[in-house]
Scaffold this motif. Structure first.
Motif, short mmCIF file in Angstrom:
data_model
loop_
_atom_site.label_atom_id
_atom_site.label_comp_id
_atom_site.label_asym_id
_atom_site.label_seq_id
_atom_site.Cartn_x
_atom_site.Cartn_y
_atom_site.Cartn_z
N ALA A 1 0.85 -1.19 0.00
CA ALA A 1 0.00 0.00 0.00
C ALA A 1 0.88 1.24 0.00
O ALA A 1 1.84 1.33 0.77
CB ALA A 1 -0.91 0.00 1.21
N THR A 2 0.56 2.17 -0.89
CA THR A 2 1.34 3.40 -0.98
C THR A 2 0.44 4.54 -1.42
O THR A 2 -0.65 4.31 -1.94
CB THR A 2 2.53 3.23 -1.96
OG1 THR A 2 3.34 4.38 -1.90
CG2 THR A 2 2.05 3.00 -3.36
N LYS A 3 0.89 5.76 -1.18
CA LYS A 3 0.11 6.92 -1.60
C LYS A 3 0.14 7.02 -3.12
O LYS A 3 1.19 6.84 -3.74
CB LYS A 3 0.67 8.19 -0.99
CG LYS A 3 0.50 8.27 0.51
CD LYS A 3 1.05 9.57 1.04
CE LYS A 3 0.88 9.62 2.55
NZ LYS A 3 1.43 10.85 3.12
N ALA A 4 -1.03 7.34 -3.70
CA ALA A 4 -1.11 7.43 -5.16
C ALA A 4 -2.11 8.50 -5.55
O ALA A 4 -3.00 8.86 -4.78
CB ALA A 4 -1.52 6.08 -5.74
N SER A 5 -1.94 8.99 -6.77
CA SER A 5 -2.88 10.00 -7.29
C SER A 5 -4.14 9.31 -7.78
O SER A 5 -4.20 8.08 -7.89
CB SER A 5 -2.22 10.79 -8.41
OG SER A 5 -1.99 9.94 -9.53
N SER A 6 -5.14 10.10 -8.14
CA SER A 6 -6.40 9.54 -8.60
C SER A 6 -6.28 8.84 -9.94
O SER A 6 -7.09 7.98 -10.28
CB SER A 6 -7.46 10.65 -8.68
OG SER A 6 -7.01 11.65 -9.59
N ASN A 7 -5.26 9.17 -10.74
CA ASN A 7 -5.11 8.52 -12.04
C ASN A 7 -4.16 7.31 -12.01
O ASN A 7 -3.78 6.79 -13.04
CB ASN A 7 -4.64 9.53 -13.11
CG ASN A 7 -3.29 10.13 -12.80
OD1 ASN A 7 -2.70 9.85 -11.76
ND2 ASN A 7 -2.80 10.97 -13.70
N GLY A 8 -3.76 6.86 -10.82
CA GLY A 8 -3.00 5.62 -10.68
C GLY A 8 -1.50 5.78 -10.61
O GLY A 8 -0.78 4.79 -10.59
N LYS A 9 -0.99 6.99 -10.58
CA LYS A 9 0.45 7.20 -10.45
C LYS A 9 0.83 7.19 -8.97
O LYS A 9 0.17 7.82 -8.15
CB LYS A 9 0.87 8.55 -11.06
CG LYS A 9 0.68 8.63 -12.55
CD LYS A 9 1.74 7.85 -13.26
CE LYS A 9 1.58 8.04 -14.76
NZ LYS A 9 2.44 7.15 -15.49
N VAL A 10 1.91 6.50 -8.65
CA VAL A 10 2.38 6.40 -7.27
C VAL A 10 3.24 7.62 -6.95
O VAL A 10 4.06 8.04 -7.77
CB VAL A 10 3.21 5.10 -7.09
CG1 VAL A 10 3.87 5.06 -5.75
CG2 VAL A 10 2.32 3.89 -7.29
N PHE A 11 3.02 8.20 -5.77
CA PHE A 11 3.89 9.29 -5.31
C PHE A 11 5.18 8.64 -4.84
O PHE A 11 5.21 7.93 -3.84
CB PHE A 11 3.25 10.08 -4.17
CG PHE A 11 1.99 10.79 -4.57
CD1 PHE A 11 1.93 11.54 -5.74
CD2 PHE A 11 0.86 10.72 -3.79
CE1 PHE A 11 0.76 12.20 -6.11
CE2 PHE A 11 -0.30 11.38 -4.14
CZ PHE A 11 -0.36 12.12 -5.31
N GLY A 12 6.27 8.89 -5.53
CA GLY A 12 7.53 8.21 -5.25
C GLY A 12 7.58 6.93 -6.06
O GLY A 12 7.27 6.93 -7.24
N ALA A 13 7.96 5.83 -5.43
CA ALA A 13 8.05 4.55 -6.13
C ALA A 13 8.04 3.43 -5.10
O ALA A 13 8.40 3.61 -3.95
CB ALA A 13 9.31 4.48 -6.97
N VAL A 14 7.63 2.25 -5.55
CA VAL A 14 7.70 1.05 -4.72
C VAL A 14 9.03 0.38 -5.03
O VAL A 14 9.33 0.06 -6.18
CB VAL A 14 6.52 0.11 -5.02
CG1 VAL A 14 6.67 -1.19 -4.24
CG2 VAL A 14 5.21 0.78 -4.68
N THR A 15 9.84 0.17 -4.00
CA THR A 15 11.17 -0.40 -4.17
C THR A 15 11.25 -1.77 -3.50
O THR A 15 10.30 -2.23 -2.85
CB THR A 15 12.24 0.53 -3.57
OG1 THR A 15 11.98 0.66 -2.17
CG2 THR A 15 12.21 1.90 -4.23
N ALA A 16 12.41 -2.39 -3.63
CA ALA A 16 12.65 -3.70 -3.03
C ALA A 16 12.52 -3.65 -1.52
O ALA A 16 12.10 -4.63 -0.89
CB ALA A 16 14.04 -4.21 -3.43
N ILE A 17 12.83 -2.52 -0.91
CA ILE A 17 12.73 -2.39 0.55
C ILE A 17 11.27 -2.57 1.00
O ILE A 17 10.99 -3.30 1.95
CB ILE A 17 13.27 -1.02 1.01
CG1 ILE A 17 14.76 -0.92 0.71
CG2 ILE A 17 13.01 -0.79 2.48
CD1 ILE A 17 15.33 0.47 0.87
#
Length: 148
Positions: free
Chosen positions: A80-96
């Motif tokens: 789960a991560t913060k994202a905009s309404s059009n599906g873009k993630v704020f930042g990125a999901v990494t291996a961590i």
């Protein structure tokens, strides 16, 4: 130039591999960085003796990696991560973050074994390889969802 790797080098080889590399790469990068040593005759004899003594320990490490691969192969991990309404993630999901999601499920996966070619920057599912051992890998599905 023949060298013996002292640690895993991505794209080149694994620890204790005897490889032939270009002279400049070995002399200017691998050896000064402590990633390799020159493969002299005596160094190869020492390596052979060390490998013989470590053979049964390596078999246990490989068996543990195969057991973990069987446990996680094909598994879906939700991040789960913060994202905009059009599906873009704020930042990125990494291996961590993927490793932390595994930890929440009680599975210990090292973040360095998770092979992300690029950080995930959109909501949805992605297939990700997990390289647990030089001969053992698993494939997981990372589902990125919007945090509330």
């Amino acid at each position: 130039m023949k060298v013996i790797l002292k640690e895993d080098v991505h794209g080149l080889g694994y620890k204790d591999d005897v490889l032939t590399v270009k002279d400049g790469y070995g002399r200017n990068y691998l050896i000064p960085q402590g990633k390799a040593v020159l493969a002299t005759e005596s160094a190869q004899k020492v390596l052979a003796e060390n490998l013989k003594q470590r053979a049964h320990k390596l078999a246990k490490i490989k068996a543990d990696a195969e057991e973990l691969a069987a446990k996680i192969n094909g598994q879906t991990i939700q991040v789960a991560t913060k994202a905009s309404s059009n599906g873009k993630v704020f930042g990125a999901v990494t291996a961590i973050q993927i490793a932390e999601a595994f930890e929440k499920q009680g599975i210990n996966v090292d973040k360095r074994t998770i092979q992300l070619p690029n950080p995930i920057k959109e909501l949805g599912s992605s297939k990700v390889a997990v390289k647990l051992h030089k001969e053992v890998s698993a494939e997981i599905i990372v589902e990125v969802i919007a945090a509330e």
